[in-house]
Structure formats: structure tokens, C-alpha cells
Design a protein around this motif. Structure first.
Motif, mmCIF file in Angstrom:
data_model
loop_
_atom_site.group_PDB
_atom_site.id
_atom_site.type_symbol
_atom_site.label_atom_id
_atom_site.label_comp_id
_atom_site.label_asym_id
_atom_site.label_seq_id
_atom_site.Cartn_x
_atom_site.Cartn_y
_atom_site.Cartn_z
ATOM 1 N N GLU A 46 0.822 -1.302 0.037
ATOM 2 C CA GLU A 46 -0.154 0.006 0.001
ATOM 3 C C GLU A 46 0.871 1.185 0.113
ATOM 4 O OE1 GLU A 46 -2.577 -0.355 3.331
ATOM 5 O OE2 GLU A 46 -3.499 -2.055 2.532
ATOM 6 N N ALA A 47 0.564 2.039 -1.196
ATOM 7 C CA ALA A 47 1.676 3.203 -1.129
ATOM 8 C C ALA A 47 0.702 4.400 -1.703
ATOM 9 C CB ALA A 47 2.744 2.960 -2.198
ATOM 10 N N ASP A 48 0.877 5.363 -0.487
ATOM 11 C CA ASP A 48 0.099 6.759 -1.034
ATOM 12 C C ASP A 48 1.204 7.788 -1.091
ATOM 13 O OD1 ASP A 48 -2.261 5.227 -0.612
ATOM 14 O OD2 ASP A 48 -2.693 6.314 1.248
ATOM 15 N N VAL A 49 1.636 8.267 -2.176
ATOM 16 C CA VAL A 49 2.671 9.136 -2.556
ATOM 17 C C VAL A 49 2.256 10.374 -3.232
ATOM 18 C CG1 VAL A 49 4.853 9.320 -3.521
ATOM 19 C CG2 VAL A 49 4.114 7.039 -3.029
ATOM 20 N N PRO A 50 2.572 11.710 -2.624
ATOM 21 C CA PRO A 50 2.270 12.949 -3.128
ATOM 22 C C PRO A 50 3.104 13.201 -4.281
ATOM 23 C CG PRO A 50 2.832 13.213 -0.717
ATOM 24 C CD PRO A 50 3.094 11.726 -1.044
ATOM 25 N N ILE A 51 2.600 13.258 -5.562
ATOM 26 C CA ILE A 51 3.391 13.527 -6.710
ATOM 27 C C ILE A 51 3.213 14.926 -7.296
ATOM 28 C CG2 ILE A 51 3.379 11.107 -7.535
ATOM 29 C CD1 ILE A 51 0.896 11.963 -9.149
ATOM 30 N N ALA A 52 2.523 15.915 -6.660
ATOM 31 C CA ALA A 52 2.674 17.305 -7.195
ATOM 32 C C ALA A 52 2.083 18.196 -6.135
ATOM 33 C CB ALA A 52 1.494 17.493 -8.516
ATOM 34 N N PRO A 53 2.423 19.191 -5.914
ATOM 35 C CA PRO A 53 2.012 20.168 -4.836
ATOM 36 C C PRO A 53 0.717 20.599 -5.184
ATOM 37 C CG PRO A 53 3.727 21.451 -6.358
ATOM 38 C CD PRO A 53 3.670 19.849 -6.570
ATOM 39 N N SER A 54 0.119 21.736 -4.263
ATOM 40 C CA SER A 54 -0.961 22.098 -4.534
ATOM 41 C C SER A 54 -1.247 22.798 -5.706
ATOM 42 C CB SER A 54 -1.629 23.016 -3.246
ATOM 43 O OG SER A 54 -0.656 24.110 -3.260
ATOM 44 N N ILE A 55 -2.659 22.661 -6.442
ATOM 45 C CA ILE A 55 -2.763 23.253 -7.544
ATOM 46 C C ILE A 55 -3.168 24.784 -7.390
ATOM 47 C CG2 ILE A 55 -4.515 23.446 -9.529
ATOM 48 C CD1 ILE A 55 -4.652 20.451 -9.166
ATOM 49 N N ALA A 56 -2.555 25.795 -8.303
ATOM 50 C CA ALA A 56 -2.493 27.331 -7.976
ATOM 51 C C ALA A 56 -3.947 27.771 -8.290
ATOM 52 C CB ALA A 56 -1.357 28.049 -8.594
ATOM 53 N N VAL A 57 -5.030 27.109 -7.635
ATOM 54 C CA VAL A 57 -6.319 27.788 -7.867
ATOM 55 C C VAL A 57 -7.209 27.496 -6.486
ATOM 56 C CG1 VAL A 57 -7.115 25.994 -9.200
ATOM 57 C CG2 VAL A 57 -8.058 28.096 -9.596
ATOM 58 N N HIS A 58 -8.093 28.022 -6.270
ATOM 59 C CA HIS A 58 -8.817 27.773 -5.181
ATOM 60 C C HIS A 58 -9.770 26.433 -5.706
ATOM 61 C CE1 HIS A 58 -11.143 27.574 -1.630
ATOM 62 N NE2 HIS A 58 -12.276 27.376 -2.217
ATOM 63 N N LEU A 59 -9.471 25.439 -4.835
ATOM 64 C CA LEU A 59 -10.242 24.141 -5.122
ATOM 65 C C LEU A 59 -11.070 23.934 -3.844
ATOM 66 C CD1 LEU A 59 -7.784 21.652 -6.775
ATOM 67 C CD2 LEU A 59 -9.738 23.035 -7.880
ATOM 68 N N PRO A 60 -12.497 23.625 -3.791
ATOM 69 C CA PRO A 60 -13.236 23.280 -2.476
ATOM 70 C C PRO A 60 -13.196 21.761 -2.456
ATOM 71 C CG PRO A 60 -14.384 23.207 -4.542
ATOM 72 C CD PRO A 60 -13.219 23.631 -4.929
ATOM 73 N N TYR A 61 -11.685 21.266 -2.517
ATOM 74 C CA TYR A 61 -11.521 19.990 -1.922
ATOM 75 C C TYR A 61 -11.106 19.580 -0.724
ATOM 76 C CZ TYR A 61 -11.757 19.224 -7.245
ATOM 77 O OH TYR A 61 -12.181 19.417 -8.406
ATOM 78 N N GLY A 62 -10.952 18.416 0.007
ATOM 79 C CA GLY A 62 -10.490 18.304 0.995
ATOM 80 C C GLY A 62 -8.957 17.688 0.875
ATOM 81 N N SER A 63 -8.292 17.275 1.725
ATOM 82 C CA SER A 63 -6.779 17.050 1.854
ATOM 83 C C SER A 63 -6.655 15.736 1.203
ATOM 84 C CB SER A 63 -6.213 17.171 3.232
ATOM 85 O OG SER A 63 -5.138 16.603 3.368
ATOM 86 N N ILE A 64 -5.391 15.742 0.696
ATOM 87 C CA ILE A 64 -5.259 14.351 -0.044
ATOM 88 C C ILE A 64 -4.690 13.291 0.996
ATOM 89 C CG2 ILE A 64 -4.313 15.045 -1.993
ATOM 90 C CD1 ILE A 64 -1.450 15.057 -1.132
ATOM 91 N N GLY A 65 -4.389 13.825 2.310
ATOM 92 C CA GLY A 65 -3.765 13.099 3.570
ATOM 93 C C GLY A 65 -2.505 12.883 3.433
ATOM 94 N N ALA A 66 -1.926 11.903 4.449
ATOM 95 C CA ALA A 66 -0.487 11.832 4.778
ATOM 96 C C ALA A 66 0.086 10.675 3.790
ATOM 97 C CB ALA A 66 -0.483 11.140 6.005
#
Ligand SMILES: [Zn+2]
Length: 219
Positions: free
Chosen positions: A60-80
Motif C-alpha cells: 500500500e503506497a500513497d505518495v504525493p506527486i505534485a504540490p497544491s494546484i494554484a487555484v482555489h479548489l473546494p476539495y479536502g486534503s489528500i492526507g498523509a
């Protein structure tokens, strides 16, 4: 629900690597299903970045691959960031057996695979067919795996040279999901140097230690 693609082939391709926005509440049935799958790969997009989720029967691997997108998104967090071996750590005696094999090949480089059988839950070592071995280059083939068996760890040595991932290693490791391990300085009295990384989809994530049990520490 509106289809993401009209063409059935295109829809099937998207289905192999789905992409989901994270709801403000932080989770969704689709994301939960991706995380719980025995095998699969997908992307989730949150207000704080983009995360690759990879599942294998052993991983099981959850790996961030890009920083936050430079626009306001009404989304939750990708988590750890998360890495977990569903198969558990590899028994320490297999590490010793692999090192014996690598040392026996000195001054040449050598290789070994760690295979995990999901039916029995046991690990084994597979010694690959070597096409060519020198002190600085090794050409070897990945094993044919029986049903229910998975290549968890692809190990090669750098002989008496230090452990690191070379440009050649990057090319060799681009296509599969596995843990790549290099052992170097095999003649050193204070033990070998080691480098380990998770490889998936052309992405390499350096690991702080090798995936074997024991209280050894990575150099
Ligand atoms: Zn190498």
C-alpha cells in the motif's frame, strides 16, 4: 453519473488509472475502494496536492506527486504520505542469504529477487539468469512468477563500490512496481552500504531503510 469518455476503449483506459477529487469531508466510496483494492493505481486531487495511490497484494503506497494546484479548489486534503508492506517485512535470514550470494560473486556485480507467495504468506529468494556480469555492469532477467507470487524486491550489488542508484538503474527500474535495493562495499569490515527505493510507474521514492527485518540500519 455522466460518463468520463464516450469511447469504450478510452473509458477502459481511464478506468485503469482513475482520478478522483477529494471531497471536503476527506473521503469517498470511490477513494475508499481504490485504497482497499488488492491491486490498482489511481490519482486523487485535493486542495493541498495530488497523490498517487498504488495497491498491490503486497503493497500500500500513497505518495504525493505534485504540490497544491494554484487555484482555489473546494476539495479536502489528500492526507498523509503512506507506505505499508501488506506482506510484512522480509525475514532477516533472507537478507543474510542474499548477501552471501552477492559476496560470492565478487569482484563482479550480482543480483537476487525476493518473491512473496500471497497464498502461503511466505518469502523466497530467486537467483536470476545472468546474461553478463562485470565489476561495473550486470545484465539479468526478471523471473517468471507462478500464480499468486509477486516480485517484492529486486536486489543487485555494486561489488566493492558504494550503494547508490545509477542512471542505468533508473532505466532498469522504470517499468515495474517493486522495491529496488542496492548493496555496495561488500568487502567492508563494518558491513555493506545499502540504498533502497520504491519504484512504481516511473516514480522513485527513496526509502530510509531496506525492507528486511532486523535492527541493522541503512548506511
Ligand atoms: Zn546499480
Amino acid at each position: 453519473m455522466i460518463a468520463l469518455a464516450n469511447d469504450p476503449t478510452a473509458a477502459a483506459v481511464l478506468d485503469t488509472v482513475p482520478c478522483y477529487p477529494v471531497p471536503p469531508t476527506g473521503g469517498s466510496p470511490a477513494i475508499d475502494e481504490l485504497r482497499a483494492a488488492p491491486a490498482g493505481r489511481g490519482i486523487v486531487v485535493g486542495h493541498d496536492g495530488v497523490m498517487l495511490i498504488v495497491r498491490r497484494p503486497w503493497l500500500e503506497a500513497d505518495v504525493p506527486i505534485a504540490p497544491s494546484i494554484a487555484v482555489h479548489l473546494p476539495y479536502g486534503s489528500i492526507g498523509a504520505t503512506r507506505g505499508h508492506l501488506r506482506c510484512g517485512l522480509i525475514p532477516g535470514d533472507l537478507r543474510e542469504a542474499v548477501l552471501d550470494h552477492l559476496r560470492a560473486a565478487l569482484p563482479n556485480e550480482a543480483a537476487a529477487f525476493v518473491i512473496w507467495n500471497e497464498t502461503t504468506g511466505t518469502f523466497s529468494i530467486d537467483l536470476p539468469e545472468i546474461d553478463r556480469a562485470t565489476p561495473s555492469r550486470l545484465v539479468y532477467r526478471t523471473p517468471r512468477l507462478a500464480a499468486g507470487c509477486h516480485l517484492v524486491c529486486d536486489i543487485h550489488s555494486h561489488g566493492t563500490a558504494p550503494a547508490f542508484f545509477s542512471d542505468t538503474d533508473d532505466v532498469d527500474d522504470a517499468d515495474t512496481t517493486k522495491i529496488a535495493v542496492v548493496f555496495g562495499n561488500l568487502d567492508a569490515a563494518d558491513g555493506p552500504t545499502v540504498a533502497a527505493r520504491l519504484c512504481t510507474g516511473g516514480l522513485f521514492v527513496l526509502l530510509p531503510r531496506d525492507p528486511f527485518m532486523g535492527d541493522h540500519h541503512a548506511a
